[in-house]
Write an enzyme that holds these catalytic residues in place. Structure first.
Site, PDB file in Angstrom:
ATOM      1  CD  GLU A  15      -5.588  -3.555  -4.289  1.00 39.30           C
ATOM      2  OE1 GLU A  15      -4.379  -3.291  -4.263  1.00 39.30           O
ATOM      3  OE2 GLU A  15      -6.425  -2.875  -4.915  1.00 39.30           O
ATOM      4  CB  SER A 141      -3.321  -5.260  -6.522  1.00 43.14           C
ATOM      5  OG  SER A 141      -2.621  -4.360  -5.701  1.00 43.14           O
ATOM      6  CE1 TYR A 209       1.396  -6.348  -3.411  1.00 41.47           C
ATOM      7  CE2 TYR A 209      -0.538  -7.190  -4.549  1.00 41.47           C
ATOM      8  CZ  TYR A 209       0.256  -6.137  -4.148  1.00 41.47           C
ATOM      9  OH  TYR A 209      -0.091  -4.848  -4.501  1.00 41.47           O
ATOM     10  NE  ARG A 248       3.856   0.062  -9.873  1.00 41.29           N
ATOM     11  CZ  ARG A 248       2.923  -0.497  -9.095  1.00 41.29           C
ATOM     12  NH1 ARG A 248       2.990  -0.402  -7.772  1.00 41.29           N
ATOM     13  NH2 ARG A 248       1.912  -1.155  -9.639  1.00 41.29           N
ATOM     14  CG  ASP A 250       2.083  -0.585 -13.181  1.00 37.52           C
ATOM     15  OD1 ASP A 250       3.179  -0.253 -12.691  1.00 37.52           O
ATOM     16  OD2 ASP A 250       1.129  -1.003 -12.495  1.00 37.52           O
ATOM     17  CD  GLU A 267      -3.489  -0.465 -12.886  1.00 42.13           C
ATOM     18  OE1 GLU A 267      -4.720  -0.393 -13.022  1.00 42.13           O
ATOM     19  OE2 GLU A 267      -2.949  -1.259 -12.111  1.00 42.13           O
ATOM     20  CG  ASN A 269      -0.901   1.676  -7.319  1.00 45.50           C
ATOM     21  OD1 ASN A 269      -1.355   2.372  -6.415  1.00 45.50           O
ATOM     22  ND2 ASN A 269      -0.745   0.380  -7.214  1.00 45.50           N
ATOM     23  N   GLY A 273       2.083  -0.173  -3.211  1.00 49.02           N
ATOM     24  CA  GLY A 273       2.358  -0.994  -2.040  1.00 49.02           C
ATOM     25  C   GLY A 273       3.675  -0.631  -1.370  1.00 49.02           C
TER      26      GLY A 273
END
Length: 306
Positions: A15, A141, A209, A248, A250, A267, A269, A273
Site C-alpha cells: 500500500e 485495503s 483508489y 474505521r 467495514d 475488519e 482498519n 486512508g
C-alpha cells in the site's frame, strides 16, 4: 509554539502508493495550520531518521504491513515519540484478521466463519462451501482478496492471488448484500455511515483508489435500526481491539431476497486512508469537520499521550 510533526509515509508495503498520498495530504493540512512539518518516506533506517530529527509528535500515514501492524508503533514507543492512531497491541491484533475476528466476536460483534489454511491446500479441495473469500492473513485495503463463486475455475498456483505471496491465507464465507462502513473518532462513532457501491466487481483495491469506480452513499440508505447498529458495532469493535484516535470498521449487510438479514463485521482498519477518495475524511465532512480540522485533532490527540 505548535509542535514539530514528522509525517511518516510511503514505506515498502503493498500500500505504499496510497500511503504517499495520505501522508502528503496530511502534511499539507498541518502546514496550512502553522505546524512545522517534516515528511519522511519510511525506509529501513526510519528509527535512525526519527532519532536524529527528534519531532514532538509523529503522524503515522503508513498503511499495510510494517507501518500498520505494530512494528513502527514499537519504534516510536522506544524513541518516546507520541504518535497518531492505535498503539502496538491494537495495531498488531487488528492487522491479523483471524485474531481480530476472535477478539471482536468475544465482545459480541458478529463475524463470519473462517479458516486459516496453507496456500498449497487451496489447490486440492475447497476449504469451505462456495462462495467463499480468500484473503491474506495480514494485509489491508483488500490487497490480494479473491472471491470464488460456484462454477468458477479452481485456483491455480499460476493465477495471481494471495497464495503466491503468503504460505497461509484466510478463507471465510462470502456474505452477499451491501458494503457498509463507519468511522470512530476518539470515543464516538461518526454520525455518517456510508454505503459503498462498486460499479463493477467488488470493493477491491482498484475500486477503493480509482476515481469513479465506486459510489459513496452517505448517509447509507438502510433501515434506521441497521444504521444505528452499524455505529454501535463500529464503536464496540474499536474498544474491543483497544484502538485509539481514528479507526474505521467495514461491514456486510445481507438484505438480499431470501437472505438472513445478517450484519457482519469484515475488519477494523486502524489507520484509514487520508486520500481525496478516502472514507474517514468524507464521514468527518458529513459532520462538518474539515480535513484540516480532522488532521489537527489527530495530532493534538496524540500529543496528549506524551
Amino acid at each position: 509554539m505548535k509542535p514539530h510533526v514528522a509525517v511518516i509515509k510511503g514505506g515498502w508495503s503493498a500500500e505504499r502508493d496510497v500511503s504517499l498520498v495520505s501522508g502528503s495530504a496530511a502534511a499539507r493540512a498541518l502546514a496550512a495550520r502553522g505546524y512545522r512539518v517534516t515528511e519522511i518516506d519510511a525506509g529501513h533506517d526510519l528509527a535512525q531518521k526519527l532519532a536524529e530529527l527528534k519531532p514532538d509528535v509523529a503522524f503515522n500515514a503508513l498503511h499495510g504491513r510494517w507501518g500498520e501492524d505494530g512494528c513502527v508503533q514499537g519504534i516510536l514507543e522506544v524513541l518516546e515519540i507520541p504518535y497518531t492512531h492505535s498503539g502496538v497491541m491494537a495495531s498488531a491484533v487488528a492487522m491479523n484478521k483471524p485474531m481480530a475476528k476472535r477478539v471482536c466476536a468475544a465482545a459480541g460483534v458478529p463475524v463470519t466463519e473462517d479458516r486459516v489454511v496453507a496456500s498449497e491446500d487451496l489447490f486440492k479441495a475447497d476449504p469451505l462451501p462456495r462462495p467463499y473469500v480468500v484473503k491474506p492473513v495480514d494485509e489491508g485495503s483488500s490487497v490480494g482478496v479473491v472471491i470464488l463463486h460456484p462454477g468458477d475455475n479452481t485456483f491455480s498456483p499460476d493465477v495471481e492471488g494471495p497464495w503466491q505471496q503468503n504460505t497461509e491465507v484466510m478463507v471465510e464465507r462470502y456474505i452477499a448484500g451491501r458494503e457498509l462502513t463507519c468511522a470512530v473518532i476518539g470515543d464516538r462513532a461518526t454520525t455518517g455511515v456510508t454505503e459503498l457501491r462498486p460499479k463493477r466487481g467488488f470493493y477491491d483495491y482498484e475500486a477503493k483508489y480509482s476515481e469513479g469506480l465506486t459510489e459513496h452513499l452517505i448517509p447509507a440508505p438502510v433501515d434506521p435500526e441497521i444504521y444505528e447498529r452499524v455505529r454501535h458495532l463500529a464503536l464496540s469493535a474499536h474498544r474491543a481491539l483497544g484502538c485509539r484516535g481514528v479507526s474505521r470498521a467495514d461491514f456486510r449487510f445481507d438484505d438480499t431476497s431470501g437472505g438472513a438479514g445478517e450484519l457482519i463485521l469484515l475488519e477494523v482498519n486502524t489507520q484509514p486512508g487520508m486520500t481525496p477518495l478516502s472514507l474517514v475524511p468524507e464521514m468527518a465532512a458529513y459532520e462538518g469537520i474539515s480535513f484540516e480540522d480532522l488532521v489537527v485533532w489527530m495530532v493534538e490527540d496524540a500529543s496528549c499521550r506524551r
